[in-house]
Design an enzyme around this catalytic site. Structure first.
Site, PDB file in Angstrom:
ATOM      1  N   GLU A 114       0.721  -1.182  -0.171  1.00  0.00           N
ATOM      2  CA  GLU A 114       0.058  -0.013   0.068  1.00  0.00           C
ATOM      3  C   GLU A 114       1.108   1.305   0.026  1.00  0.00           C
ATOM      4  OE1 GLU A 114      -2.758  -0.592   3.404  1.00  0.00           O
ATOM      5  OE2 GLU A 114      -4.047  -1.566   2.015  1.00  0.00           O
ATOM      6  N   ARG A 282      -1.475   8.900   1.312  1.00  0.00           N
ATOM      7  CA  ARG A 282      -2.847   9.261   1.208  1.00  0.00           C
ATOM      8  C   ARG A 282      -2.972  10.847   1.306  1.00  0.00           C
ATOM      9  NH1 ARG A 282      -5.673   5.015   5.324  1.00  0.00           N
ATOM     10  NH2 ARG A 282      -5.489   3.533   3.955  1.00  0.00           N
ATOM     11  N   ARG A 378      -1.010   8.797   9.467  1.00  0.00           N
ATOM     12  CA  ARG A 378      -1.048   7.372   9.643  1.00  0.00           C
ATOM     13  C   ARG A 378      -0.761   6.701   8.504  1.00  0.00           C
ATOM     14  NH1 ARG A 378      -5.293   3.006   9.054  1.00  0.00           N
ATOM     15  NH2 ARG A 378      -6.241   4.553   7.210  1.00  0.00           N
TER      16      ARG A 378
HETATM   17  C1  LIG Z   1     -13.733   1.864   5.436  1.00  0.00           C
HETATM   18  C2  LIG Z   1     -12.592   1.845   6.244  1.00  0.00           C
HETATM   19  C3  LIG Z   1     -11.536   0.890   5.981  1.00  0.00           C
HETATM   20  C4  LIG Z   1     -10.492   0.560   6.677  1.00  0.00           C
HETATM   21  N1  LIG Z   1      -9.452  -0.134   6.287  1.00  0.00           N
HETATM   22  C5  LIG Z   1      -8.169  -0.385   6.996  1.00  0.00           C
HETATM   23  C6  LIG Z   1      -7.267  -1.234   6.720  1.00  0.00           C
HETATM   24  O1  LIG Z   1      -7.216  -1.948   5.780  1.00  0.00           O
HETATM   25  N2  LIG Z   1      -6.171  -1.452   7.707  1.00  0.00           N
HETATM   26  C7  LIG Z   1      -6.206  -0.944   8.770  1.00  0.00           C
HETATM   27  O2  LIG Z   1      -5.087  -0.920   9.402  1.00  0.00           O
HETATM   28  N3  LIG Z   1      -7.243   0.079   8.969  1.00  0.00           N
HETATM   29  C8  LIG Z   1      -8.333   0.367   8.250  1.00  0.00           C
HETATM   30  N4  LIG Z   1      -9.147   1.398   8.665  1.00  0.00           N
HETATM   31  C9  LIG Z   1      -8.946   1.835   9.979  1.00  0.00           C
HETATM   32  C10 LIG Z   1      -9.356   0.826  10.994  1.00  0.00           C
HETATM   33  O3  LIG Z   1     -10.565   0.096  10.504  1.00  0.00           O
HETATM   34  C11 LIG Z   1      -9.879   1.618  12.160  1.00  0.00           C
HETATM   35  O4  LIG Z   1      -8.859   2.209  12.705  1.00  0.00           O
HETATM   36  C12 LIG Z   1      -9.943   0.274  13.254  1.00  0.00           C
HETATM   37  O5  LIG Z   1     -10.892  -0.512  12.925  1.00  0.00           O
HETATM   38  C13 LIG Z   1     -10.545   1.202  14.697  1.00  0.00           C
HETATM   39  O6  LIG Z   1     -10.678  -0.077  15.585  1.00  0.00           O
HETATM   40  P1  LIG Z   1     -11.029   0.276  17.098  1.00  0.00           P
HETATM   41  O7  LIG Z   1     -11.614  -0.818  17.855  1.00  0.00           O
HETATM   42  O8  LIG Z   1     -10.297   1.380  17.520  1.00  0.00           O
HETATM   43  O9  LIG Z   1     -12.643   1.117  16.728  1.00  0.00           O
HETATM   44  P2  LIG Z   1     -13.954   0.600  15.769  1.00  0.00           P
HETATM   45  O10 LIG Z   1     -13.536  -0.458  15.103  1.00  0.00           O
HETATM   46  O11 LIG Z   1     -14.470   1.784  15.065  1.00  0.00           O
HETATM   47  O12 LIG Z   1     -14.872   0.410  16.882  1.00  0.00           O
HETATM   48  C14 LIG Z   1     -15.669   1.214  17.951  1.00  0.00           C
HETATM   49  C15 LIG Z   1     -16.484   0.648  18.748  1.00  0.00           C
HETATM   50  O13 LIG Z   1     -16.999   1.678  19.781  1.00  0.00           O
HETATM   51  C16 LIG Z   1     -18.260   1.458  19.848  1.00  0.00           C
HETATM   52  N5  LIG Z   1     -18.733   2.716  20.558  1.00  0.00           N
HETATM   53  C17 LIG Z   1     -18.303   3.930  20.136  1.00  0.00           C
HETATM   54  N6  LIG Z   1     -18.972   4.901  21.057  1.00  0.00           N
HETATM   55  C18 LIG Z   1     -19.842   4.116  22.142  1.00  0.00           C
HETATM   56  C19 LIG Z   1     -20.260   4.466  23.216  1.00  0.00           C
HETATM   57  N7  LIG Z   1     -20.334   5.858  23.573  1.00  0.00           N
HETATM   58  N8  LIG Z   1     -20.830   3.445  23.790  1.00  0.00           N
HETATM   59  C20 LIG Z   1     -20.527   2.341  23.564  1.00  0.00           C
HETATM   60  N9  LIG Z   1     -19.972   1.854  22.397  1.00  0.00           N
HETATM   61  C21 LIG Z   1     -19.348   2.891  21.604  1.00  0.00           C
HETATM   62  C22 LIG Z   1     -18.975   1.384  18.388  1.00  0.00           C
HETATM   63  O14 LIG Z   1     -20.239   1.054  18.422  1.00  0.00           O
HETATM   64  C23 LIG Z   1     -17.813   0.437  17.650  1.00  0.00           C
HETATM   65  O15 LIG Z   1     -18.306  -1.038  18.325  1.00  0.00           O
HETATM   66  C24 LIG Z   1     -10.265   1.483   7.790  1.00  0.00           C
HETATM   67  C25 LIG Z   1     -11.534   2.247   8.453  1.00  0.00           C
HETATM   68  C26 LIG Z   1     -12.282   2.247   7.719  1.00  0.00           C
HETATM   69  C27 LIG Z   1     -13.692   3.031   8.010  1.00  0.00           C
END
Ligand SMILES: Cc1cc2nc3c(=O)[nH]c(=O)nc-3n(C[C@H](O)[C@H](O)[C@H](O)COP(=O)(O)OP(=O)(O)OC[C@H]3O[C@@H](n4cnc5c(N)ncnc54)[C@H](O)[C@@H]3O)c2cc1C
Length: 539
Positions: A114, A282, A378
């Protein structure tokens, strides 16, 4: 009041990783505001960056991360994450994640490349890596007797010592709204983990799911945690542009595998912006597209992979192929219309290498946190890796520390509020906020635009806070209150940075300063924060 050892807020990769590493020894309660599957993690397409191949090296991955971070990465955090990458991926393999195989590779897995990576080092499950990872881990979560899963519970605010009449800078749990019963519940825990993801919904156009409303950043700030580097919002260059496609991202891997960016007349334009053309990082690609669209008055540009054999496209990008086909676009024969969209929140709640925040007993893991890994930008596919490495680190720190939930916490007081009279205030303010953040605090910023956004945020803040004081809480009100606060932190951080660096580009300060630091905002100025990491700060 409900009591648990560890309370985890969220159900993305950061939350699930932390929970599974803890559950053999602790009782874990996992709160999530929609269903277990609702998260950005499920939507991740490209994959996970890690040093797996024989011809790759820890130093090369560190170097690529530091280059992308444009001078603001915390080198200790970068080394920590990169060195733990292989073990993190190995854990997922052991959990049964079906990564795409490649018999010809020394690793046994297909590795893709990438933008910004000097070699192929992204392990993936076709073009739906997040879905494969989350599906595997969600099964383990549901089967684990030590994990209590509470879906449709939205955390409102952290419970700190202040609430208990103590000046102990400790987090004791959280108040959360049960969206099904409408009741606010009190959760007491010896350790609380914010794993609430990013804040893409602050912007009109985003690749993020609806749940990405900056809740954890706002809750952490209100509870007294420092928040850093909020000006660095990553805009993904290629989101599908179609009236019926909401937030559908076209992965960077399409460019990594030869996809070309084109104007409507078929002419390529990236080489005029950067010698790396389509493989530039990016932010450069997003700014180039923004520039071409504004200059030529275009609704979108095009990403073309149709020169590759159809079998190759179907094998590597089955999800994108299907989604586009459903909208009448055959990507094996024609280019894909794309626009940039808010994608990743580099800043967040400041943590150290064990994911500890400024409050005792409170951890932040994943996109909600600012660990120092990303700096000003990032590197692609480093974020899932960060969730895995810091999720495990938080779990290990929690397991090594004692603590019991407090015996008594006052229940939520709803005696002075009534039912809301006009819901339209919420939907109007929600739309207004996202529109002016897109227009004024988007890919290209100016002093004037930031000042305009700041004055509108002040008004919205007053209105929302008044609404919050007088009316019963609802999911929309909680999210809007958090979005406005998160927007405020983004604008304040952007105003403090008087240069252009990484993802922050200002027309008034187009150059990069020779010396700078991180934008660390402190909600309790003057109070010394224990514990969390020593990011070099901006004066
Ligand atoms: C379309 C897309 C493609 C991506 N592709 C990649 C990739 O290929 N490789 C990579 O490294 N990164 C990628 N990213 C970034 C990566 O997916 C995210 O940074 C990562 O998944 C974040 O994980 P997380 O567990 O921190 O948050 P999330 O996966 O967003 O989870 C957050 C959770 O918290 C919950 N939540 C939020 N607020 C509250 C609240 N007040 N009370 C209770 N629950 C709450 C939500 O419902 C959710 O379940 C991508 C992002 C997107 C949007």
């Amino acid at each position: 009041m409900e009591r648990t050892d560890v309370l985890i807020i969220g159900s993305g990769l950061a939350a699930l990783t932390t929970a599974l590493h803890l559950a053999q020894q602790r009782r874990v309660t996992l709160l999530t505001k929609k269903t277990l599957q609702d998260s950005a993690s499920v939507w991740a397409q490209g994959g996970i960056a890690a040093v797996l191949a024989d011809n790759d090296s820890i130093e090369a991955h560190i170097r690529d991360t530091l280059v992308a971070g444009a001078g603001l990465c915390n080198e200790r955090a970068v080394r920590f994450v990169v060195e733990n990458g292989q073990a993190a991926v190995q854990w997922l393999v052991e959990m049964g994640v079906p990564f795409t195989a490649d018999a010809a590779s020394s690793t046994g897995f297909h590795l893709t490349r990438e933008g910004g990576h000097s070699t192929r080092r992204i392990i993936h499950a076709a073009d739906a890596t997040g879905r494969a990872v989350q599906k595997t881990l969600c099964t383990q979560i549901r089967d684990n007797p030590n994990i209590t899963l509470l879906e449709h519970h939205i955390a409102i605010d952290l419970i700190t010592g202040d609430k208990l009449g103590r000046d102990d800078r400790t987090c004791h749990g959280v108040y959360a709204l049960d969206n099904v019963s409408g009741q606010v519940k009190t959760f007491a825990a010896s350790h609380t983990v914010l794993a609430t993801g990013g804040a893409g919904k602050v912007y009109l156009y985003t690749t993020n799911p609806d749940v990405a409303t900056g809740d954890g950043i706002a809750m952490g700030w209100r509870a007294g945690c420092r928040v850093a580097n909020m000006e660095f919002i990553q805009f993904h260059p290629t989101c599908l542009y179609h009236p019926h496609a909401k937030s559908f991202l076209i992965t960077e891997a399409v460019r990594g595998e030869g996809g070309l960016l084109k104007l409507p007349d078929g002419a390529r334009f990236m080489a005029a912006h950067d010698p790396r053309a389509e493989l530039a990082p990016r932010d450069i690609v997003a700014r180039a597209i923004d520039f071409e669209m504004k200059k030529r008055g275009l609704d979108s540009v095009y990403l073309d992979i149709s020169h590759k054999p159809a079998e190759f496209i179907l094998e590597h990008f089955p999800t994108i192929y299907e989604r586009c086909r459903a909208l009448g676009i055959d990507i094996t024969r024609e280019p894909i219309p794309v626009v940039p969209a808010a994608h990743y929140t580099c800043g967040g709640v400041v943590t150290d290498l064990a994911a500890r925040t400024d409050l005792t007993g409170l951890y932040a893991v994943g996109e909600v946190a600012c660990t120092g890994l990303h700096g000003a930008n990032r590197l692609a596919s480093n974020s899932l890796l960060e969730c895995l490495v810091f999720g495990r680190a938080a779990a290990e720190d929690i397991l090594a520390s004692a603590g019991a939930p407090p015996a008594n916490i006052p229940e939520w007081d709803a005696s002075r509020v009534t039912d809301a009279d006009e819901e339209i205030v919420l939907s109007h303010n929600w739309d207004e906020l996202r529109r002016f953040m897109w227009d004024y605090v988007g890919i290209v910023r100016t002093n004037k635009r930031l000042a305009r956004a700041a004055s509108r945020i002040r008004l919205l803040n007053e209105e929302i806070n008044e609404y919050y004081r007088n009316f019963r809480v609802s999911n929309d009100l909680i999210e809007l209150r958090n979005l406005v606060l998160t927007a405020d932190l983004i604008v304040r951080s952007a105003q403090l940075r008087r240069e252009s660096r990484g993802l922050h580009f200002s027309r008034d300060y187009p150059d990069m300063l020779p010396v700078t630091g991180n934008t660390v905002l402190n909600p309790r100025p003057g109070r010394v924060c224990p514990g969390a990491c020593d990011l070099p700060t901006l004066d």
